[in-house]
Design an enzyme around this catalytic site. Structure first.
Site, PDB file in Angstrom:
ATOM      1  N   ARG A  79      -2.354   0.725  -7.056  1.00  0.00           N
ATOM      2  CA  ARG A  79      -1.916  -0.508  -6.383  1.00  0.00           C
ATOM      3  C   ARG A  79      -1.336  -1.461  -7.424  1.00  0.00           C
ATOM      4  O   ARG A  79      -0.315  -2.093  -7.217  1.00  0.00           O
ATOM      5  CB  ARG A  79      -3.096  -1.185  -5.657  1.00  0.00           C
ATOM      6  CG  ARG A  79      -3.700  -0.412  -4.499  1.00  0.00           C
ATOM      7  CD  ARG A  79      -2.718  -0.209  -3.360  1.00  0.00           C
ATOM      8  NE  ARG A  79      -2.070  -1.430  -2.937  1.00  0.00           N
ATOM      9  CZ  ARG A  79      -2.625  -2.383  -2.185  1.00  0.00           C
ATOM     10  NH1 ARG A  79      -3.854  -2.242  -1.743  1.00  0.00           N
ATOM     11  NH2 ARG A  79      -1.949  -3.475  -1.848  1.00  0.00           N
TER      12      ARG A  79
ATOM     13  N   GLN B 157       0.852  -1.201   0.000  1.00  0.00           N
ATOM     14  CA  GLN B 157       0.000   0.000   0.000  1.00  0.00           C
ATOM     15  C   GLN B 157       0.887   1.249   0.000  1.00  0.00           C
ATOM     16  O   GLN B 157       0.604   2.239  -0.686  1.00  0.00           O
ATOM     17  CB  GLN B 157      -0.901  -0.010   1.238  1.00  0.00           C
ATOM     18  CG  GLN B 157      -1.869   1.162   1.326  1.00  0.00           C
ATOM     19  CD  GLN B 157      -3.052   1.011   0.392  1.00  0.00           C
ATOM     20  OE1 GLN B 157      -3.684  -0.013   0.338  1.00  0.00           O
ATOM     21  NE2 GLN B 157      -3.368   2.080  -0.353  1.00  0.00           N
TER      22      GLN B 157
HETATM   23  N1   CP Z   1      -6.256  -1.290   0.454  1.00  0.00           N
HETATM   24  C1   CP Z   1      -6.319  -2.626   0.443  1.00  0.00           C
HETATM   25  O1   CP Z   1      -5.400  -3.341   0.879  1.00  0.00           O
HETATM   26  O2   CP Z   1      -7.460  -3.116  -0.123  1.00  0.00           O
HETATM   27  P1   CP Z   1      -7.904  -4.649  -0.070  1.00  0.00           P
HETATM   28  O3   CP Z   1      -8.088  -5.009   1.383  1.00  0.00           O
HETATM   29  O4   CP Z   1      -9.198  -4.691  -0.851  1.00  0.00           O
HETATM   30  O5   CP Z   1      -6.829  -5.472  -0.696  1.00  0.00           O
END
Ligand code: CP
Length: 352
Positions: free
Chosen positions: A310, A136
């Site tokens: 991402r 992230q």
């Molecule tokens: N921000 C994130 O990690 O999203 P997810 O939990 O959907 O992977």
């Protein structure tokens, strides 16, 4: 310091290494999105994806990235493989490390992703734990680099985290202070990085980690429950108040703790500054930590490109830590070719 085998936390990398990965992400984003050229840098390679928790963005980003890079991804949800049950974590890691070319894991306990990395011959990437969320961090840094205020470098920027000291908050503190930014957490006492569950559970001094990073980079850390601390922020970031992990605030009490003071509203955005951008790791609980007005504002909200980034950043993480195959572009002309070759050459230099 060479780039390590595994990507468990960004503090294992230098600022130069992180920026080289981001440049590779941007070069591949241009090659694929603008030029339609898919660099098969992980041709015929297999990624194993362990998910002990649900995921949309992380799972989709890893899986589609492997396809983009010419490889293949396998998904292992809760209960589908041995992971410290009938077989020790070390034995599982050893076997998976030999069967796969690269692994990623979203785990309930950080020590498990550390154990997988220690036991597996192949590279292991941390897809989030209760302690941190490094992939992230790189997606968010990419988003900030693409949305720098006019005339500012990343190290000139101020970042304000609003709300609870979650693992993503700690991660953002790390990436911001590695870059030399001013990092602020505006959150209630009892939920600040210096006193939250994250610090207690993991028995580490999170602020000490941040202060060491600041000593190298010139960044700063401010933690306060006074809204004045967010004034002048270039980026305002929040996360859900009720998350996946059982050491976060309970479902019955979190609104009392955070609402309305820590809800990101347009008034809060304007208080930070007229050009402050809104970020969120998503998923969001609309109407709790952020209003619809902020989240959907086409000028102020960059959380949607942040979600897309991402994938762009995870491609670069896979191409950096994974066993790269040669770039398949001999005789192919595309606009970003020189940039992509230069970005890969820089990664190779840093891995030497
Ligand atoms: N921000 C994130 O990690 O999203 P997810 O939990 O959907 O992977």
């Amino acid at each position: 310091m060479s780039i390590p085998k595994d990507y468990i936390e960004s503090i294992d990398l230098t600022k130069e290494q992180i920026l080289a990965i981001e440049e590779l992400a941007m070069a591949m984003k241009a090659a694929i999105k603008e030029d339609g050229f898919y660099p098969h840098l992980l041709r015929n390679k297999s990624l194993g994806m362990i998910f002990q928790q649900v995921s949309t963005r992380t799972r989709l980003s890893f899986e589609t990235s492997m396809t983009d890079l010419g490889g293949h991804a396998q998904f292992y949800g809760p209960g589908t493989i041995q992971l410290g049950g009938h077989e020790s974590l070390g034995d599982t890691a050893r076997v998976m490390g030999d069967l796969l070319d690269i692994m990623m894991a979203r785990v309930n306990r950080h020590k498990d992703v550390v154990g997988l990395a220690a036991g597996a011959a192949c590279p292991v990437i941390n897809g989030m734990s209760e302690y941190n969320h490094p992939t992230q961090e790189l997606g968010d840094l990419l988003t900030m680099l693409e949305n720098l205020p006019e005339g500012k470098k990343i190290e000139d920027c101020k970042f304000a985290w609003i709300g609870d000291a979650t693992q993503t908050c700690f991660s953002l503190m790390c990436i911001c202070t590695i870059m030399g930014m001013d990092f602020v957490q505006f959150g209630p006492k009892g939920h600040q990085l210096t006193d939250g569950a994250l610090q207690v559970e993991n028995k580490v001094d999170l602020l000490e980690i941040g202060n060491k990073l600041c000593a190298v980079s010139g960044g700063t850390i401010t933690i306060s429950d006074d809204i004045e601390c967010i004034k002048g922020a270039d980026f305002i970031y929040t996360d859900v108040w009720y998350g996946l992990y059982d050491d976060e605030v309970s479902g019955t009490s979190y609104m009392d703790v955070f609402y309305p003071k820590y809800q990101v509203t347009m008034d809060m955005m304007n208080f930070a500054g007229p050009d402050a951008k809104f970020m969120h790791c998503l998923p969001a609980n609309r109407g709790e930590e952020v209003t619809d007005e902020v989240m959907d504002d086409p000028e102020r909200s960059i959380c949607w490109v942040e979600a897309e980034n991402r994938k762009h950043s995870i491609r670069a993480i896979l191409a950096t830590f994974g066993p790269r195959t040669p770039l398949n572009d001999e005789g192919v002309e595309y606009a970003s070719k020189e940039r992509l070759h230069a970005a890969l050459a820089k990664i190779e230099e840093l891995q030497a």
